[in-house]
Scaffold this active site. Structure first.
Site, PDB file in Angstrom:
ATOM      1  CG  ASP A 164      10.114  23.857  -5.079  1.00 40.75           C
ATOM      2  OD1 ASP A 164       9.355  22.873  -5.074  1.00 40.75           O
ATOM      3  OD2 ASP A 164       9.753  25.014  -5.362  1.00 40.75           O
TER       4      ASP A 164
ATOM      5  NE  ARG B  71      -7.042   0.640  10.958  1.00 41.91           N
ATOM      6  CZ  ARG B  71      -5.787   0.464  10.520  1.00 41.91           C
ATOM      7  NH1 ARG B  71      -4.863   1.399  10.725  1.00 41.91           N
ATOM      8  NH2 ARG B  71      -5.438  -0.633   9.883  1.00 41.91           N
TER       9      ARG B  71
ATOM     10  NE  ARG C 169      -2.755  -8.050   7.868  1.00 41.28           N
ATOM     11  CZ  ARG C 169      -3.397  -8.499   8.937  1.00 41.28           C
ATOM     12  NH1 ARG C 169      -3.991  -9.687   8.921  1.00 41.28           N
ATOM     13  NH2 ARG C 169      -3.467  -7.761  10.019  1.00 41.28           N
TER      14      ARG C 169
ATOM     15  CB  CYS D  79      12.069  26.766   0.750  1.00 37.89           C
ATOM     16  SG  CYS D  79      13.321  27.774   1.545  1.00 37.89           S
TER      17      CYS D  79
ATOM     18  CE  LYS E 142      -0.147  -0.411   5.000  1.00 35.17           C
ATOM     19  NZ  LYS E 142      -0.879  -1.002   6.122  1.00 35.17           N
TER      20      LYS E 142
ATOM     21  CG  HIS F  57      -4.066  -4.363  11.762  1.00 37.59           C
ATOM     22  ND1 HIS F  57      -2.876  -5.009  11.509  1.00 37.59           N
ATOM     23  CD2 HIS F  57      -3.823  -3.046  11.561  1.00 37.59           C
ATOM     24  CE1 HIS F  57      -1.956  -4.117  11.181  1.00 37.59           C
ATOM     25  NE2 HIS F  57      -2.499  -2.913  11.206  1.00 37.59           N
TER      26      HIS F  57
ATOM     27  CE1 TYR G 261       9.998  32.820   1.033  1.00 32.89           C
ATOM     28  CE2 TYR G 261      10.438  30.464   1.163  1.00 32.89           C
ATOM     29  CZ  TYR G 261      10.044  31.573   0.438  1.00 32.89           C
ATOM     30  OH  TYR G 261       9.670  31.432  -0.859  1.00 32.89           O
TER      31      TYR G 261
END
Ligand code: PLP
Length: 871
Positions: free
Chosen positions: A815, A634, A721, A813, A533, A664, A764
């Site tokens: 990027d 859950r 699992r 920042c 997942k 689970h 910044y």
């Protein structure tokens, strides 16, 4: 080269002949261990090895169908289908097929009279082997282990390639992970010289102490014919052990006072090079060299090689010429996205037959739909005649599904072009025309070039590049395999999609290693479901799934239906469970054979409604997995729901094929909650018993995640699992820290370096300040949009540049971010900065910002390029 006859094996290995081969003259030419790698069946002997999660005997019928006729099996094993299934085959029964393989290789080695160098130690074995082979290749014809084939099975396969008629030197590496293993490898390699690289802490699990590990490793060098061990005298334990064992040796040092045969003095010089002085005490020789790199591990590896060359009395000027041609070894296959939706397997480091076979295996593992292309240079260093060599090359292609071959080089062109001409295969007549070929070679060598293979040949890489149009390769999976001198990296550059500065490198070998670690915890017969997942925890779903399919996992699981659809479209065929399928995706589940987890009555009703009409196509409704809530609170059915659920299941038994029942655990990783976990497991046992009674048959049951597998072996039920553990993070903190290997490495590059005068600020909000003294600041090409968490800003995070820590300065920042490299004067624009990976473990980084490794892994944004490597 002389090969033993199969009929002579009983005396050699030893064993009992269950059935003599129809061909009494059949020779043992190739050793075969994997049914997926048959290649040329003539002369191939399959050894049916057995491991914790693997039994080679299962594949005998398949191998027989593929044409394999010689088998070595375990005395006590039952042959699938009985002896009658294997008409005409030679079958030898032995106590242990692994031991037989090793004895055979040892006998083969004994027939070689030349020198053999054995390499062991904790780190650097493969690089030292590769470099030494490069450095000695002008003087010797060398047989060496392919890549890091250094295990109990890798060493016999490597040594088998030794050809007494051609090779003048063997170089083999030996790697061990537990006591007793080296004795076997020493018998096979029988080194006359040796290199001990160093003593580290890797693979500690199988040893009681460092000392035991060291003594075990040094067993490689204690045979009758052993003459000289090359080692570094700077590790006191190594020095002491070599002395205690009276091993004949030649040692080097970098310490001013340490007595040794050879003293090196190194000094860093700019531009990533190292200046070096060598003083050879025996001859009084003193020489200076330059190494084309500056990192510590490379220097150490090079010094081992240098010691061997100086001891062999190679001229210093000649050594220097060869050293400068030494390249940092990229001994790995890299997988990357190509242009026009193509996919590249980049293996441009070397090209011998064994390496080609390995690379083709990696191609065979790819399940992407579409054409598979091989771009191949002349194959070097095989010790075979050209016609035989290229017959073997051609024989390897069908098993890997290659349907297009681009051959580059004079030799491959003349050899393989003739074949395609003979068979009347369509040749695109680019580069060198097929019409000029002389069809005069014997046709039976060309059996395996099937008429589906499209071929093109070019005399040189330049000729290929001159006409290359990347759209010709659209949607293909392309293996690019060439010897270094062909410069195939230029082809990779031309076909590869644009690369930005930041990339996530995923090591598929580490992934396989971790998979085996968890497999070893399983009882025989317990199935393994792997959670892929969230883009396989950030690592890349398709590649991970494809590897798991190859490694024969039983099941995959994803969170949402579209993740499963993407895997199916990429060609993955393993059963896939979908944990949270929305009702509007149910039809897609059926089309793509995805199995939903059903966790509520509402969902069950929707499911029944979707599939209530007699299907308008012939596809059956997918199987379902029932989620039971035993304490996670859950998703899932509660214990009180069971009577109603049981009634529904009975009522609609035909339309509700139940594949499994699961729960689970809420705190499998935490000993503080073990009482609660045991209650959960007890509830699961009760609830599944009730449901199975109602159904009238038993179904697969599973409860454990990664932490649970290590902490509750008694609760494996029918399946487990595996999640985060596969990716190298031990969530339970119970495993030996060296047992798992880190899988992912996130790195970026320095865009620019600035000098910040005292008192100036960075970024910044002016939150980074140069304080009292001038600082050097590097701007990195990674920001929070790439998944680098803002909380790492202002000194919380650290990156590694040239192996040294550089703290974040100022805010992260979108990027970019900035780090302080004042303490790393060698840092330059363009250098690599490691964000996480070896030396920066995920759990530690996660704890600095109050989160868990799961989040750091899955945060790496999809815009970051993934590169998959395999050693
Ligand atoms: C994610 C997940 C797992 C795997 O958990 P890890 O802690 O990563 O091993 C197992 N079962 C279910 C239901 C999950 O959602």
């Amino acid at each position: 080269m002389l090969f033993p006859r199969f009929l002579d094996l009983p005396a050699l290995v030893p064993g009992r002949l269950l059935q003599a081969p129809a061909d009494a003259t059949a020779e043992v030419r190739h050793l075969l261990l994997d049914s997926r790698r048959v290649g040329l069946p003539a002369g191939a002997v399959f050894f049916a090895l057995r491991g914790p999660s693997h039994d080679g005997h299962r594949y005998l019928p398949d191998l027989y169908t593929q044409g394999v006729r010689l088998f070595v099996v375990e005395e006590s094993a039952a042959l699938p289908g009985g002896l009658a299934t294997y008409a005409g085959a030679g079958i030898l029964a032995v106590g242990s097929p692994l031991a037989a393989l090793q004895s055979l290789a040892a006998a083969h080695r004994a027939g070689f009279a030349g020198p053999v160098i054995g390499i062991t130690g904790s780190n650097g074995k493969t690089i030292v082997k590769e470099w030494l082979a490069q450095l000695l290749s002008p003087d010797e014809d060398i047989c060496r282990s392919p890549r890091s084939y250094n295990s109990q099975v890798g060493v016999p396969l490597s040594v088998w390639e030794l050809n007494p008629e051609r090779h003048t030197l063997g170089i083999f590496e030996a790697g061990i992970s537990e006591v007793g293993e080296m004795a076997h490898l020493a018998k096979i390699i029988q080194p006359t010289e040796g290199i001990f690289t160093n003593l580290g802490t890797a693979h500690d699990a199988g040893f009681a102490s460092e000392e035991q590990k060291l003594h075990e490793k040094l067993q490689l060098f204690q045979g009758q014919r052993f003459q000289c061990l090359f080692y570094c005298a700077d590790q006191p334990q190594v020095r002491a052990a070599v002395a205690a064992l009276h091993l004949p040796g030649f040692c080097w040092t970098r310490l001013p006072q340490q007595p040794a045969d050879l003293r090196f003095t190194t000094e860093a010089s700019p531009a990533h090079a190292t200046r070096l002085h060598a003083d050879y005490l025996a001859t009084g020789l003193s020489a200076a060299f330059t190494l084309p790199f500056a990192d510590e591990p490379s220097i150490e590896n090079a010094l081992h090689c240098l010691a061997v060359l100086l001891h062999r009395q190679v001229e210093p000027a000649e050594i220097q010429r060869r050293l400068l041609r030494l390249h940092p070894v990229a001994m790995r296959l890299e997988m990357k996205l190509g242009r026009h939706d193509s996919y590249l397997l980049d293996d441009t480091y070397n090209n011998d037959l064994a390496g080609l076979a390995l690379a083709l295996n990696a191609l065979a593992r790819q399940s992407r739909p579409g054409r598979r292309t091989l771009i191949l240079s002349d194959v070097l260093e095989s010790g075979l005649s050209s016609p035989e060599l290229y017959a073997r090359v051609a024989a390897l292609l069908p098993a890997a599904g290659v349907s297009r071959l681009v051959g580059i080089g004079e030799e491959i062109s003349s050899q393989l072009r003739v074949k395609s001409y003979e068979l009347g295969v369509e040749s695109e007549k680019l580069g060198v025309g097929a019409a000029e070929a002389e069809p005069n070679a014997s046709p039976n060598q060309f059996l395996t070039l099937n008429s589906q293979l499209l071929t093109q040949f070019y005399p040189t890489t330049e000729a290929f590049l001159a006409q290359l149009n990347p759209t010709d390769f659209a949607h293909e999976t392309i293996l690019i395999k060439g010897a270094r001198r062909f410069g195939f990296e230029r082809i990779v550059a031309a076909l590869q999609a644009q690369q930005h500065g930041t990339l996530l490198e995923v090591n598929l070998d580490a992934l396989s290693h971790n998979l085996q670690h968890y497999r070893r915890q399983l009882r025989p017969g317990t199935k393994l479901m792997v959670m892929v997942k969230a883009f396989a925890y950030g690592a890349g779903s398709y590649e991970v799934a494809s590897l798991l399919e190859f490694q024969r996992a039983d099941y995959l699981a994803v969170a949402y239906a579209d993740e499963g659809v993407a895997l199916r479209e990429a060609g993955i065929s393993l059963p896939i469970m979908v944990m949270n399928a929305a009702p509007d995706a149910f039809e897609a589940l059926r089309r793509y054979r995805l199995e939903p987890e059903i966790y509520s009555f509402e969902m069950l009703d929707e499911y029944l409604a979707t599939f209530s009409e007699p299907a308008d196509n012939s596809l059956p409704a997918p199987k379902i997995h029932l989620k039971l809530d035993t304490g996670m609170r859950r998703l899932g059915f509660d214990e009180a729901d069971l009577p109603a659920l049981a009634a529904r299941l009975r009522q609609h038994a035909a339309r509700l094929p139940v594949a499994s029942m699961m729960t689970h655990l809420a705190a499998a990783d935490d000993p503080g909650h073990d009482d609660f976990t045991h209650e959960q497991l007890a509830a699961f046992r009760r609830m599944t018993a009730t449901l199975e009674a109602a159904l009238g048959h038993s179904v697969l049951k599973h409860a454990l995640n990664s932490a649970g597998i290590l902490r509750f072996p008694e609760a494996q039920f029918d399946m487990v699992r595996l999640g985060i553990g596969l990716y190298g993070v031990d969530a339970s903190n119970t495993a030996d820290p060296t047992a798992l290997r880190p899988v992912s490495q996130l790195r970026t590059t320095i865009s620019q370096i600035k000098t910040l005068p005292a008192g100036f600020t960075v970024g910044y909000g002016r939150r980074g300040t140069a304080a009292a003294t001038e600082r050097r600041i590097a701007t990195l090409a990674i920001g929070y949009a790439d998944g680098y968490d803002r909380r790492f800003g202002n000194g919380t995070g650290t990156v590694l540049i040239h192996g040294q820590p550089a703290p974040l300065i100022g805010s992260v920042c979108m990027d970019m971010c900035m780090v302080d490299v004042t303490a790393i004067p060698a840092a330059r624009a363009g250098d690599v900065a490691l964000i996480f990976g070896e030396g920066l473990p995920l759990p530690e980084l996660a704890s600095r910002i109050g989160t868990i490794a799961y989040e750091l892994l899955t945060n790496v944004s999809e815009r970051v390029k993934r590169v998959f490597v395999s050693e």
